[in-house]
Design a protein around this motif. Structure first.
Motif, PDB file in Angstrom:
ATOM      1  N   GLN A  36       0.830  -1.205   0.000  1.00  5.78           N
ATOM      2  CA  GLN A  36       0.000   0.000   0.000  1.00  5.78           C
ATOM      3  C   GLN A  36       0.872   1.267   0.000  1.00  5.78           C
ATOM      4  O   GLN A  36       0.553   2.241  -0.674  1.00  5.78           O
ATOM      5  N   LEU A  37       1.946   1.243   0.730  1.00  2.09           N
ATOM      6  CA  LEU A  37       2.848   2.402   0.763  1.00  2.09           C
ATOM      7  C   LEU A  37       3.463   2.649  -0.609  1.00  2.09           C
ATOM      8  O   LEU A  37       3.551   3.791  -1.065  1.00  2.09           O
ATOM      9  N   HIS A  38       3.872   1.575  -1.298  1.00  2.00           N
ATOM     10  CA  HIS A  38       4.417   1.716  -2.661  1.00  2.00           C
ATOM     11  C   HIS A  38       3.360   2.296  -3.600  1.00  2.00           C
ATOM     12  O   HIS A  38       3.654   3.156  -4.428  1.00  2.00           O
ATOM     13  N   GLU A  39       2.132   1.812  -3.471  1.00  8.59           N
ATOM     14  CA  GLU A  39       1.044   2.302  -4.314  1.00  8.59           C
ATOM     15  C   GLU A  39       0.726   3.771  -4.044  1.00  8.59           C
ATOM     16  O   GLU A  39       0.253   4.482  -4.928  1.00  8.59           O
ATOM     17  N   GLU A  40       1.003   4.237  -2.819  1.00  7.76           N
ATOM     18  CA  GLU A  40       0.772   5.651  -2.483  1.00  7.76           C
ATOM     19  C   GLU A  40       1.887   6.547  -3.004  1.00  7.76           C
ATOM     20  O   GLU A  40       1.807   7.751  -2.884  1.00  7.76           O
ATOM     21  N   GLY A  41       2.950   5.937  -3.550  1.00 12.56           N
ATOM     22  CA  GLY A  41       4.008   6.741  -4.143  1.00 12.56           C
ATOM     23  C   GLY A  41       5.316   6.771  -3.378  1.00 12.56           C
ATOM     24  O   GLY A  41       6.258   7.453  -3.782  1.00 12.56           O
ATOM     25  N   PHE A  42       5.396   6.044  -2.289  1.00 17.65           N
ATOM     26  CA  PHE A  42       6.670   6.001  -1.563  1.00 17.65           C
ATOM     27  C   PHE A  42       7.690   5.238  -2.394  1.00 17.65           C
ATOM     28  O   PHE A  42       7.402   4.159  -2.921  1.00 17.65           O
ATOM     29  N   ALA A  43       8.878   5.793  -2.546  1.00 17.15           N
ATOM     30  CA  ALA A  43       9.918   5.157  -3.349  1.00 17.15           C
ATOM     31  C   ALA A  43      10.464   3.916  -2.659  1.00 17.15           C
ATOM     32  O   ALA A  43      10.866   2.958  -3.309  1.00 17.15           O
ATOM     33  N   ALA A  44      10.478   3.938  -1.335  1.00 15.40           N
ATOM     34  CA  ALA A  44      10.991   2.793  -0.591  1.00 15.40           C
ATOM     35  C   ALA A  44      10.211   2.670   0.708  1.00 15.40           C
ATOM     36  O   ALA A  44       9.846   3.675   1.320  1.00 15.40           O
ATOM     37  N   ALA A  45       9.971   1.460   1.114  1.00 19.79           N
ATOM     38  CA  ALA A  45       9.309   1.177   2.385  1.00 19.79           C
ATOM     39  C   ALA A  45       9.905  -0.115   2.924  1.00 19.79           C
ATOM     40  O   ALA A  45      10.173  -1.050   2.157  1.00 19.79           O
ATOM     41  N   TYR A  46      10.144  -0.159   4.209  1.00 22.90           N
ATOM     42  CA  TYR A  46      10.794  -1.314   4.816  1.00 22.90           C
ATOM     43  C   TYR A  46      10.036  -1.747   6.052  1.00 22.90           C
ATOM     44  O   TYR A  46       9.486  -0.921   6.776  1.00 22.90           O
ATOM     45  N   ASP A  47      10.039  -3.023   6.301  1.00 22.15           N
ATOM     46  CA  ASP A  47       9.523  -3.554   7.547  1.00 22.15           C
ATOM     47  C   ASP A  47      10.595  -3.307   8.606  1.00 22.15           C
ATOM     48  O   ASP A  47      11.767  -3.621   8.396  1.00 22.15           O
TER      49      ASP A  47
END
Length: 173
Positions: A36-47
């Protein structure tokens, strides 16, 4: 973190501090997934569980500018660090000097470090007790020691003189 883990961890809390299970589940459901974060436009997201937090902290610390007043803050406190200025060149490899200055009053200190392990410390400039042309220096370890020197007294340590005319106590640190 899973809702079950959050619910389990709060069981030892007093009842007045526990969050209802359905509230924990609702809050957990509101946390977006990485997708969901990637779909919102975040270039990178990590657990967070996948992050090497030590490496990140070390990288940030290594990239930061060193704090030139860290030693002053540690020994004498934040207030005095705010009125302290390092002298640009002391001309002596064993010393780094600076001045606390407030409203026209000054107190000069230096950091003694002759390369011997465990033999480095702060010294404050004071009048030579033997009346020699000085200057004399006395070991200081706190703001209370600086106040003692400022009042014209000496902390518990014996002063020593830097001048050649000063006699036996010479330039020992």
């Amino acid at each position: 973190m899973r809702s079950a883990t959050c619910q389990e961890r709060q069981r030892d809390r007093p009842l007045t501090r526990q969050v209802p299970d359905d509230t924990i589940a609702w809050q957990r459901a509101g946390v977006p997934t990485l997708q969901q974060l990637h779909e919102e436009g975040f270039a990178a997201a990590y657990d967070a569980d996948e992050l090497d937090l030590m490496r990140l902290l070390l990288q940030r610390s290594a990239a930061a500018e060193p704090d030139p007043l860290a030693g002053v803050r540690a020994a004498f406190g934040e207030d005095l660090a705010g009125v302290f200025t390092w002298h640009p060149d002391t001309g002596d490899d064993d010393f780094t000097a600076g001045t606390f200055a407030v409203a026209g009053q000054e107190l000069t200190v230096r950091w003694w470090d002759d390369g011997e392990p465990y033999d480095h410390h702060w010294q404050a400039r004071t009048a030579c007790p033997d009346g020699c042309p000085g200057p004399a220096w006395v070991r200081v370890t706190s703001a209370a020691d600086l106040l003692t020197v400022y009042r014209g007294n000496l902390p518990d340590d014996e002063p020593w003189c830097d001048g050649d005319e000063c006699g036996a106590n010479g330039t020992e640190g």
